[in-house]
Design a protein around this motif. Structure first.
Motif, PDB file in Angstrom:
ATOM      1  N   VAL A 112      -1.344   8.135 -22.526  1.00 20.83           N
ATOM      2  CA  VAL A 112      -1.993   7.699 -23.762  1.00 20.83           C
ATOM      3  C   VAL A 112      -3.422   8.220 -23.830  1.00 20.83           C
ATOM      4  O   VAL A 112      -3.878   8.712 -24.864  1.00 20.83           O
ATOM      5  CB  VAL A 112      -1.956   6.160 -23.899  1.00 20.83           C
ATOM      6  CG1 VAL A 112      -2.848   5.682 -25.036  1.00 20.83           C
ATOM      7  CG2 VAL A 112      -0.523   5.702 -24.123  1.00 20.83           C
ATOM      8  N   PHE A 113      -4.141   8.150 -22.715  1.00 23.89           N
ATOM      9  CA  PHE A 113      -5.515   8.641 -22.698  1.00 23.89           C
ATOM     10  C   PHE A 113      -5.558  10.132 -23.023  1.00 23.89           C
ATOM     11  O   PHE A 113      -6.349  10.573 -23.856  1.00 23.89           O
ATOM     12  CB  PHE A 113      -6.179   8.378 -21.350  1.00 23.89           C
ATOM     13  CG  PHE A 113      -7.592   8.893 -21.291  1.00 23.89           C
ATOM     14  CD1 PHE A 113      -8.618   8.135 -21.836  1.00 23.89           C
ATOM     15  CD2 PHE A 113      -7.881  10.133 -20.750  1.00 23.89           C
ATOM     16  CE1 PHE A 113      -9.919   8.611 -21.819  1.00 23.89           C
ATOM     17  CE2 PHE A 113      -9.173  10.616 -20.736  1.00 23.89           C
ATOM     18  CZ  PHE A 113     -10.202   9.853 -21.269  1.00 23.89           C
ATOM     19  N   ILE A 114      -4.696  10.911 -22.371  1.00 26.51           N
ATOM     20  CA  ILE A 114      -4.689  12.366 -22.592  1.00 26.51           C
ATOM     21  C   ILE A 114      -4.301  12.689 -24.031  1.00 26.51           C
ATOM     22  O   ILE A 114      -4.967  13.496 -24.695  1.00 26.51           O
ATOM     23  CB  ILE A 114      -3.751  13.057 -21.590  1.00 26.51           C
ATOM     24  CG1 ILE A 114      -4.352  12.991 -20.186  1.00 26.51           C
ATOM     25  CG2 ILE A 114      -3.481  14.506 -21.989  1.00 26.51           C
ATOM     26  CD1 ILE A 114      -3.396  13.374 -19.068  1.00 26.51           C
ATOM     27  N   VAL A 115      -3.261  12.059 -24.540  1.00 27.57           N
ATOM     28  CA  VAL A 115      -2.800  12.356 -25.903  1.00 27.57           C
ATOM     29  C   VAL A 115      -3.835  11.941 -26.941  1.00 27.57           C
ATOM     30  O   VAL A 115      -4.114  12.678 -27.880  1.00 27.57           O
ATOM     31  CB  VAL A 115      -1.443  11.674 -26.178  1.00 27.57           C
ATOM     32  CG1 VAL A 115      -1.084  11.720 -27.656  1.00 27.57           C
ATOM     33  CG2 VAL A 115      -0.351  12.339 -25.354  1.00 27.57           C
ATOM     34  N   ARG A 116      -4.442  10.785 -26.759  1.00 25.29           N
ATOM     35  CA  ARG A 116      -5.393  10.294 -27.773  1.00 25.29           C
ATOM     36  C   ARG A 116      -6.789  10.878 -27.647  1.00 25.29           C
ATOM     37  O   ARG A 116      -7.468  11.071 -28.644  1.00 25.29           O
ATOM     38  CB  ARG A 116      -5.477   8.776 -27.703  1.00 25.29           C
ATOM     39  CG  ARG A 116      -4.230   8.104 -28.200  1.00 25.29           C
ATOM     40  CD  ARG A 116      -4.431   6.625 -28.314  1.00 25.29           C
ATOM     41  NE  ARG A 116      -3.215   5.975 -28.777  1.00 25.29           N
ATOM     42  CZ  ARG A 116      -3.085   4.675 -28.916  1.00 25.29           C
ATOM     43  NH1 ARG A 116      -4.096   3.874 -28.634  1.00 25.29           N
ATOM     44  NH2 ARG A 116      -1.965   4.156 -29.339  1.00 25.29           N
ATOM     45  N   HIS A 117      -7.238  11.180 -26.433  1.00 27.94           N
ATOM     46  CA  HIS A 117      -8.632  11.558 -26.261  1.00 27.94           C
ATOM     47  C   HIS A 117      -8.863  12.994 -25.807  1.00 27.94           C
ATOM     48  O   HIS A 117      -9.944  13.529 -26.016  1.00 27.94           O
ATOM     49  CB  HIS A 117      -9.322  10.584 -25.297  1.00 27.94           C
ATOM     50  CG  HIS A 117      -9.232   9.173 -25.744  1.00 27.94           C
ATOM     51  ND1 HIS A 117      -9.907   8.695 -26.839  1.00 27.94           N
ATOM     52  CD2 HIS A 117      -8.511   8.130 -25.268  1.00 27.94           C
ATOM     53  CE1 HIS A 117      -9.616   7.417 -27.024  1.00 27.94           C
ATOM     54  NE2 HIS A 117      -8.779   7.051 -26.089  1.00 27.94           N
TER      55      HIS A 117
END
Length: 179
Positions: free
Chosen positions: A170-175
């Motif tokens: 989630v962190f990689i995809v969103r940020h």
């Protein structure tokens, strides 16, 4: 700045609409935009859903002696497995499939969800989940719900791995990627 883009305020505006849509869909953050996905905090529905999942797991264990692992149930519906538990597996998987239509029927509203339309993401993602559930000897429901309830150390490790991977994804995809 190349011939396709010109400066407009604090972002780049592309002259070619096909190039613009391509870049927006793949590299939104590189254009000076950041897409923010808001995930609603729903404590009451989450608690109710968790109670239903827990009740289903307990009832399944009480009446059949089986752990409610979805990947195990689905995989044992396929050949070469054949035993007296097939009706139980069909009922369990049927209940999973009937849950969303039942929710819509009862509430009169759609089930809120987001699924990517990209086959290039869905197919490898599905394959990775399948490989992971076989390699990890179970899925999130088997380890995360039933295994932890049984105080299985293997399930604690598996669930920590699921959660760490989910948080990182989630962190990689969103940020990082900007999706």
């Amino acid at each position: 700045m190349n011939g396709l883009a010109k400066e407009c305020g604090d972002c780049h505006v592309l002259r070619s609409s096909s190039a613009q849509s391509l870049l927006r869909s793949r590299f939104a953050s590189n254009l000076g935009h950041q897409t923010v996905t808001v995930t609603q905090f729903t404590p009451y529905t989450s608690i109710i859903g968790g109670l239903f999942i827990g009740a289903a797991a307990v009832l399944l264990m009480a009446f059949t002696g089986r752990i409610a692992g979805v990947s195990g149930f689905v995989s044992r519906l396929l050949p070469p497995y054949a035993d007296d538990q097939t009706p139980v597996r069909l009922a369990f998987v049927g209940g999973l499939l009937a849950a969303a239509p039942l929710y819509i029927l009862i509430t009169g509203s759609d089930v809120p969800h987001t699924v990517t339309g990209s086959t290039a993401l869905l197919v490898p993602g599905g394959l990775l989940v399948g490989v992971g559930s076989v390699t990890g000897s179970g899925c999130t429901s088997g380890h995360g719900v039933c295994g932890i309830a049984r105080l299985s150390s293997r399930s604690f490790v598996a669930t920590a791995s699921f959660m760490a991977t989910a948080i990182a994804t989630v962190f990689i995809v969103r940020h990082v990627v900007g999706g």
